[in-house]
Design a protein around this motif. Structure first.
Motif, PDB file in Angstrom:
ATOM      1  N   LEU A  34       1.654  -0.388   1.541  1.00 27.93           N
ATOM      2  CA  LEU A  34       1.223  -0.798   2.878  1.00 27.93           C
ATOM      3  C   LEU A  34       2.301  -0.579   3.936  1.00 27.93           C
ATOM      4  O   LEU A  34       2.081  -0.874   5.111  1.00 27.93           O
ATOM      5  CB  LEU A  34       0.816  -2.277   2.861  1.00 27.93           C
ATOM      6  CG  LEU A  34      -0.405  -2.622   2.003  1.00 27.93           C
ATOM      7  CD1 LEU A  34      -0.586  -4.133   1.924  1.00 27.93           C
ATOM      8  CD2 LEU A  34      -1.659  -1.959   2.571  1.00 27.93           C
ATOM      9  N   GLY A  35       3.454  -0.068   3.520  1.00 30.83           N
ATOM     10  CA  GLY A  35       4.543   0.152   4.471  1.00 30.83           C
ATOM     11  C   GLY A  35       5.178  -1.136   4.954  1.00 30.83           C
ATOM     12  O   GLY A  35       5.742  -1.179   6.051  1.00 30.83           O
ATOM     13  N   ALA A  56       4.956   4.749  -4.614  1.00 29.94           N
ATOM     14  CA  ALA A  56       4.202   3.882  -3.700  1.00 29.94           C
ATOM     15  C   ALA A  56       4.734   3.999  -2.275  1.00 29.94           C
ATOM     16  O   ALA A  56       3.959   4.020  -1.304  1.00 29.94           O
ATOM     17  CB  ALA A  56       4.283   2.431  -4.175  1.00 29.94           C
ATOM     18  N   GLU A  57       6.063   4.110  -2.121  1.00 32.67           N
ATOM     19  CA  GLU A  57       6.658   4.224  -0.794  1.00 32.67           C
ATOM     20  C   GLU A  57       6.290   5.560  -0.146  1.00 32.67           C
ATOM     21  O   GLU A  57       5.981   5.612   1.059  1.00 32.67           O
ATOM     22  CB  GLU A  57       8.177   4.089  -0.892  1.00 32.67           C
ATOM     23  CG  GLU A  57       8.882   4.091   0.452  1.00 32.67           C
ATOM     24  CD  GLU A  57      10.383   3.932   0.293  1.00 32.67           C
ATOM     25  OE1 GLU A  57      10.991   3.183   1.064  1.00 32.67           O
ATOM     26  OE2 GLU A  57      10.953   4.574  -0.633  1.00 32.67           O
ATOM     27  N   ARG A  99       1.761   4.327   7.340  1.00 34.92           N
ATOM     28  CA  ARG A  99       1.430   2.910   7.341  1.00 34.92           C
ATOM     29  C   ARG A  99       2.664   2.046   7.609  1.00 34.92           C
ATOM     30  O   ARG A  99       3.768   2.406   7.222  1.00 34.92           O
ATOM     31  CB  ARG A  99       0.824   2.496   6.003  1.00 34.92           C
ATOM     32  CG  ARG A  99      -0.542   3.085   5.727  1.00 34.92           C
ATOM     33  CD  ARG A  99      -1.011   2.710   4.343  1.00 34.92           C
ATOM     34  NE  ARG A  99      -2.381   3.142   4.086  1.00 34.92           N
ATOM     35  CZ  ARG A  99      -2.960   3.056   2.898  1.00 34.92           C
ATOM     36  NH1 ARG A  99      -2.292   2.574   1.858  1.00 34.92           N
ATOM     37  NH2 ARG A  99      -4.209   3.464   2.748  1.00 34.92           N
ATOM     38  N   GLY A 100       2.433   0.905   8.246  1.00 31.57           N
ATOM     39  CA  GLY A 100       3.499  -0.070   8.435  1.00 31.57           C
ATOM     40  C   GLY A 100       4.704   0.490   9.151  1.00 31.57           C
ATOM     41  O   GLY A 100       4.600   1.059  10.240  1.00 31.57           O
ATOM     42  N   THR A 143      10.152  -6.239   4.773  1.00 32.84           N
ATOM     43  CA  THR A 143      10.311  -6.345   6.227  1.00 32.84           C
ATOM     44  C   THR A 143       9.789  -7.724   6.645  1.00 32.84           C
ATOM     45  O   THR A 143       9.114  -8.405   5.856  1.00 32.84           O
ATOM     46  CB  THR A 143       9.499  -5.249   6.944  1.00 32.84           C
ATOM     47  OG1 THR A 143       8.109  -5.454   6.644  1.00 32.84           O
ATOM     48  CG2 THR A 143       9.915  -3.872   6.471  1.00 32.84           C
ATOM     49  N   PRO A 144      10.081  -8.171   7.871  1.00 35.23           N
ATOM     50  CA  PRO A 144       9.504  -9.444   8.338  1.00 35.23           C
ATOM     51  C   PRO A 144       7.982  -9.459   8.237  1.00 35.23           C
ATOM     52  O   PRO A 144       7.380 -10.480   7.881  1.00 35.23           O
ATOM     53  CB  PRO A 144       9.975  -9.518   9.796  1.00 35.23           C
ATOM     54  CG  PRO A 144      11.245  -8.730   9.813  1.00 35.23           C
ATOM     55  CD  PRO A 144      11.030  -7.608   8.852  1.00 35.23           C
TER      56      PRO A 144
END
Length: 259
Positions: free
Chosen positions: A190-191, A218-219, A227-228, A136-137
């Motif tokens: 961390l998302g 992990a996802e 998260r994230g 992601t950005p």
């Protein structure tokens, strides 16, 4: 008087014993000569042994590309990709295309300089993508803050597409030299990324499913902890979005503004 049978036997046995003694003496003489030559020419013998050992190391290093510095993705042997070899490198920059990494080969004193092709030439980085990850950005910003230039990373080669390497990228954990943390899994935990198809890997291969399982785990961890990108909006945020997206309420708001 003719010789008896016993006397002839004793003479034959004595002759055989004499011949064996002479053979042993000649063997000892050969060994003594070689030992004496080695003692008299100890420096030559040592130099020859060292030269043969160095020549063997040179041949092995050249054959397995042990000390070769790769300047371009195309220079990496196909067997390195097939065997998922890990390369060491230093980060140069984080771009929209991926991570630019300068390959750092294994250094062997006196030997490495003999195989240095690009001495005195500006080095070209390898373009690396995180295999099986769609950033992601926010994830790209996280990389720029946490994977800094000159930082050492390890690239586990997964596949190659044109000028791009798809790798499992890892870095040393804080306070530990030997333990490494996969950046691919870290951004997912961390998302800051989603799992994506592993480019260049066959979907029915063991490698594909082994990596997919690791990344998916992990996802899921990030999704469970919110998260994230998996973070859920609060009740007030959800109501605000619903109001903003409601066409009837937007129309009524426009009418009130005109009056």
């Amino acid at each position: 008087m003719p010789e008896s049978y016993g006397e002839r036997e004793n003479e034959d046995a004595g002759r055989d014993r004499q011949e064996r003694d002479q053979g042993h003496k000649s063997s000892r003489n050969v060994v003594s000569i070689i030992s004496q030559f080695a003692d008299d020419n100890l420096t030559v013998v040592r130099s020859t042994s060292t030269g043969l050992a160095v020549a063997g190391i040179l041949v092995i290093a050249r054959s397995i590309r042990l000390v070769t510095k790769f300047q371009h993705v195309s220079e990496i042997p196909a067997r390195f990709i097939q065997n998922n070899v890990s390369l060491c490198g230093k980060v140069q920059s984080i771009t929209e295309k991926g991570i630019e990494v300068e390959h750092v080969p294994i250094y062997l004193p006196l030997i490495s300089p003999l195989f240095t092709k690009h001495k005195g030439v500006c080095t070209s980085p390898l373009l690396v993508n995180l295999a099986g990850v769609e950033l992601t950005p926010e994830g790209r910003l996280w990389l720029q803050r946490n994977v800094t230039p000159a930082q050492t990373v390890w690239l586990k080669l997964i596949s190659r597409e044109d000028v791009v390497l798809h790798c499992l990228v890892s870095q040393s954990k804080q306070g530990s030299i030997w333990r490494r943390d996969s950046i691919n899994e870290q951004v997912l935990r961390l998302g800051l990324a989603r799992t994506a198809p592993i480019a260049g890997a066959f979907p029915d291969s063991r490698l594909y499913w082994r990596l997919h399982k690791r990344l998916h785990r992990a996802e899921v961890k990030a999704e469970r902890k919110g998260r994230g990108l998996w973070k859920e909006d609060s009740l007030w945020e959800r109501v605000s979005k619903a109001v903003r997206n409601n066409r009837l309420l937007r129309l009524m708001s426009r009418l009130f503004r005109r009056t």
